[in-house]
Design an enzyme around this catalytic site. Structure first.
Site, PDB file in Angstrom:
ATOM      1  N   GLU A   1       2.047 -31.046  10.970  1.00 32.46           N
ATOM      2  CA  GLU A   1       2.916 -29.890  10.719  1.00 32.46           C
ATOM      3  C   GLU A   1       3.640 -29.624  12.020  1.00 32.46           C
ATOM      4  O   GLU A   1       3.024 -29.245  13.011  1.00 32.46           O
ATOM      5  CB  GLU A   1       2.082 -28.688  10.263  1.00 32.46           C
ATOM      6  CG  GLU A   1       2.933 -27.636   9.596  1.00 32.46           C
ATOM      7  CD  GLU A   1       3.245 -26.477  10.499  1.00 32.46           C
ATOM      8  OE1 GLU A   1       4.394 -26.451  11.028  1.00 32.46           O
ATOM      9  OE2 GLU A   1       2.379 -25.630  10.698  1.00 32.46           O
TER      10      GLU A   1
ATOM     11  N   GLU B   1      14.607 -27.031  18.677  1.00 31.90           N
ATOM     12  CA  GLU B   1      13.659 -25.933  18.533  1.00 31.90           C
ATOM     13  C   GLU B   1      13.401 -25.315  19.914  1.00 31.90           C
ATOM     14  O   GLU B   1      12.974 -26.001  20.838  1.00 31.90           O
ATOM     15  CB  GLU B   1      12.349 -26.450  17.942  1.00 31.90           C
ATOM     16  CG  GLU B   1      11.364 -25.325  17.704  1.00 31.90           C
ATOM     17  CD  GLU B   1      10.094 -25.788  17.015  1.00 31.90           C
ATOM     18  OE1 GLU B   1       9.534 -26.809  17.442  1.00 31.90           O
ATOM     19  OE2 GLU B   1       9.661 -25.112  16.066  1.00 31.90           O
TER      20      GLU B   1
ATOM     21  N   CYS C   1       6.734 -21.691  14.250  1.00 28.49           N
ATOM     22  CA  CYS C   1       7.459 -22.898  13.832  1.00 28.49           C
ATOM     23  C   CYS C   1       8.365 -22.619  12.635  1.00 28.49           C
ATOM     24  O   CYS C   1       9.384 -23.263  12.461  1.00 28.49           O
ATOM     25  CB  CYS C   1       6.489 -24.024  13.534  1.00 28.49           C
ATOM     26  SG  CYS C   1       5.191 -23.547  12.391  1.00 28.49           S
TER      27      CYS C   1
ATOM     28  N   LYS D   1      -9.874 -29.789  18.757  1.00 27.53           N
ATOM     29  CA  LYS D   1      -9.386 -29.644  20.139  1.00 27.53           C
ATOM     30  C   LYS D   1      -8.312 -28.568  20.131  1.00 27.53           C
ATOM     31  O   LYS D   1      -7.178 -28.786  19.723  1.00 27.53           O
ATOM     32  CB  LYS D   1      -8.817 -30.959  20.680  1.00 27.53           C
ATOM     33  CG  LYS D   1      -9.008 -31.049  22.165  1.00 27.53           C
ATOM     34  CD  LYS D   1      -7.858 -30.962  23.121  1.00 27.53           C
ATOM     35  CE  LYS D   1      -6.453 -30.747  22.854  1.00 27.53           C
ATOM     36  NZ  LYS D   1      -5.966 -29.477  23.509  1.00 27.53           N
TER      37      LYS D   1
HETATM   38  P1  ADP Z   1       3.393 -27.579  23.126  1.00 26.59           P
HETATM   39  O1  ADP Z   1       4.280 -28.517  23.894  1.00 26.59           O
HETATM   40  O2  ADP Z   1       4.125 -26.495  22.477  1.00 26.59           O
HETATM   41  O3  ADP Z   1       2.161 -27.136  23.851  1.00 26.59           O
HETATM   42  P2  ADP Z   1       2.098 -29.759  21.822  1.00 26.59           P
HETATM   43  O4  ADP Z   1       2.517 -30.386  20.558  1.00 26.59           O
HETATM   44  O5  ADP Z   1       2.233 -30.592  23.055  1.00 26.59           O
HETATM   45  O6  ADP Z   1       2.896 -28.422  21.893  1.00 26.59           O
HETATM   46  O7  ADP Z   1       0.584 -29.248  21.746  1.00 26.59           O
HETATM   47  C1  ADP Z   1      -0.114 -28.979  20.578  1.00 26.59           C
HETATM   48  C2  ADP Z   1      -1.506 -29.527  20.702  1.00 26.59           C
HETATM   49  O8  ADP Z   1      -1.420 -30.934  20.914  1.00 26.59           O
HETATM   50  C3  ADP Z   1      -2.319 -28.992  21.883  1.00 26.59           C
HETATM   51  O9  ADP Z   1      -3.669 -28.829  21.474  1.00 26.59           O
HETATM   52  C4  ADP Z   1      -2.204 -30.084  22.896  1.00 26.59           C
HETATM   53  O10 ADP Z   1      -3.281 -30.129  23.814  1.00 26.59           O
HETATM   54  C5  ADP Z   1      -2.235 -31.307  22.008  1.00 26.59           C
HETATM   55  N1  ADP Z   1      -1.689 -32.514  22.612  1.00 26.59           N
HETATM   56  C6  ADP Z   1      -0.697 -32.618  23.525  1.00 26.59           C
HETATM   57  N2  ADP Z   1      -0.500 -33.917  23.876  1.00 26.59           N
HETATM   58  C7  ADP Z   1      -1.388 -34.658  23.162  1.00 26.59           C
HETATM   59  C8  ADP Z   1      -1.686 -36.051  23.066  1.00 26.59           C
HETATM   60  N3  ADP Z   1      -1.028 -36.955  23.802  1.00 26.59           N
HETATM   61  N4  ADP Z   1      -2.655 -36.443  22.231  1.00 26.59           N
HETATM   62  C9  ADP Z   1      -3.324 -35.560  21.471  1.00 26.59           C
HETATM   63  N5  ADP Z   1      -3.103 -34.233  21.528  1.00 26.59           N
HETATM   64  C10 ADP Z   1      -2.154 -33.773  22.353  1.00 26.59           C
END
Ligand code: ADP
Length: 487
Positions: free
Chosen positions: A255, A386, A288, A180
């Site tokens: 990570e 961050e 990061c 995803k």
């Molecule tokens: P940012 O806030 O910088 O976009 P995230 O950690 O939220 O960083 O996003 C990184 C990845 O995690 C993306 O692919 C996002 O769609 C996914 N993501 C965000 N929320 C969830 C969740 N609740 N469950 C699984 N994946 C998620």
């Protein structure tokens, strides 16, 4: 419309499940951070799509697992060749999608993407073994068995690079995969899916579900039929995923973020130190690993600051497709506003902003000026949280103990940079730093055989060489007795 034409290439905007394109009930709009131009209506995956993908990956698992590393490797080497043949397309569509520099995508990132696939396929064939342990005549044989369906959740700052760090070892280990990608950067994942098909990777072995984290991502990570979750992203999202994984006791590899120190010791080559410090603005600070806290010995602070200012002034901000651009746009308005919020609050608190400090009004859009905050208040959010943007904080220290206390004084432990002209002095510092990766007099160089990951809140687990297989595979010990044999 099921495709979008980007850089002259038709990119399918639907999921890739079981070797087929699958439309979602709903879509979302993807745009370029460079100029807001339209980059497709992408599938907005839901729980049903996630389930379909996991079921496809599960069905494809036995054949892929039984194929063995050699035959899987042949297909993965073919995939790496196809990536290499398509570097120009991949570099351009990634730049349009996430705004990172085209020149880096061309010369560094996309060749490395191919390498990620090739390296882990080769490692599974040639390196993944352990000398047997002998115990009272019994032989302990260690092996790495495929584990099942690996769900890979990836971020937008280096989309295909970070995805293939995971895809490479997962597929080489014999797992099947559901990826995803981040909602803001779906393009290269879709093109990559087509390459897996061309390479002859069997249907269902590699699947892509597009959409939002809280919808598609949440459904995938909570799925009871998966065997692994590998995630790169933020700490708050990692906590949500850890909760989802807990219900099924699914092993996770995380990570996460950092607030890494760049420590300039009094014996450092200050030209080198300034060059390395300015490099922390790479990818508009959306890395990061960035050493965003610059800690300088007070005796060299003025000279260092002057050199830093000269080098930073020479940085060119602009369109990431231009060869001479050093800093491009931020990824998205939401993220841009978040960065601006940090800097605005620091200003309100009277922080000493000596460079940048706001949007680049000449360029408009999502361009934020490279920013330096000097002597921020200890404990303030600009030095503890961050920001993930082109915002660095500079502080001074008077001795090694203080440098270490400041360097280690966060909840993170992803990376650190140390600049010193004295090997023993550098080692004295690196021995006591808490970080998954430490660069001494350099930055960003990493061998895929070496471990990579974060300590403390910066992650769980390590990638690289056998460490990757320790996660994606079921590590097994088979003990052969000297007794009971008929020969
Ligand atoms: P940012 O806030 O910088 O976009 P995230 O950690 O939220 O960083 O996003 C990184 C990845 O995690 C993306 O692919 C996002 O769609 C996914 N993501 C965000 N929320 C969830 C969740 N609740 N469950 C699984 N994946 C998620």
């Amino acid at each position: 419309m099921t495709t979008v034409n980007v850089f002259g290439v038709d990119i399918d905007t639907r999921h890739y499940i079981n070797g087929q394109r699958v439309a979602a009930k709903d879509t979302y709009k993807n745009t370029s951070p460079i100029d807001g131009s339209f980059l497709g209506e992408f599938a907005r995956g839901d729980a049903a799509d996630a389930d379909l993908a996991v079921k496809a990956a599960k069905a494809a698992f036995p054949e892929w697992a039984n194929m063995g590393p050699q035959k899987r490797g042949e297909l993965l080497f073919k995939l790496a060749d196809l990536i290499e043949e398509n570097i120009e397309v991949l570099a351009n569509i990634e730049t349009l999608d996430n705004g990172s520099l085209l020149r880096s995508h061309r010369r560094g990132v996309m060749p490395r993407v191919a390498m990620n696939i090739r390296f882990f396929a080769d490692w599974a064939i040639n390196q993944l073994h352990h000398e047997p342990f002998e115990t009272r005549g019994h032989t302990n044989n260690v092996s790495w068995d495929p584990s099942g369906v690996a769900v890979l959740i990836t971020p937008w700052n280096a989309p295909l690079m970070l995805a293939t760090w995971k895809i490479g070892p997962a597929l080489a280990a014999g797992d099947t995969v559901v990826l995803k990608p981040a909602e803001w950067t779906p393009l290269t994942a879709s093109f990559f899916a087509d390459l897996t098909k061309k390479a002859g990777i069997p249907d269902g072995v590699f699947n892509v579900v597009f959409g939002f984290g809280r919808e598609a991502g949440a459904a995938l990570t909570a799925h009871p039929e998966i065997s692994r979750i590998s995630f790169t992203g933020s700490v708050p999202t990692a906590k949500i995923i850890a909760h989802a994984a807990a219900d099924n006791l699914t092993p996770v590899s995380f990570e996460l973020g950092g607030k890494s120190p760049l420590v300039v010791l009094e014996d450092a080559d200050l030209d080198l130190a300034a060059t390395l410090a300015v490099e922390q603005y790479d990818n508009a600070g959306q890395v990061c690993l960035s050493g965003t806290r610059i800690l300088v010995h007070e005796s060299v602070a003025d000279e260092f600051a002057q050199k830093f200012a000269e080098k930073a002034a020479a940085l060119k901000q602009g369109d990431p497709r231009d060869e001479d651009t050093d800093i491009g746009p931020q990824i998205h308005q939401v993220h841009f506003d978040r960065i601006k919020g940090f800097v605005d609050r620091a200003k309100d608190e009277g922080a000493n902003i000596v460079m940048g400090g706001g949007p680049n009004s000449d360029l408009g859009g999502l361009y934020f000026k490279p920013t330096l905050v000097k002597d921020p208040t200890p404990g303030s959010e600009i030095v503890t949280q961050e920001i993930f943007g082109p915002v660095l904080a500079m502080q001074t220290f008077s001795n090694d103990e203080q440098a270490l206390e400041m360097a280690n004084g966060t909840e993170f432990g992803l990376a650190a940079v140390v600049v010193s002209g004295d090997r023993e002095h550098a080692k004295k510092i690196t021995d006591k730093l808490v970080a998954g990766t430490i660069w001494v007099n350099c930055f960003f160089v990493r061998d895929l055989r070496a471990p990579f990951g974060g300590s403390r809140k910066s992650g769980i687990g390590r990638d690289g060489g056998t460490w990757s297989f320790d996660f994606y595979a079921d590590v097994k010990n088979t003990v052969f007795s000297p007794n009971g044999w008929k020969e």
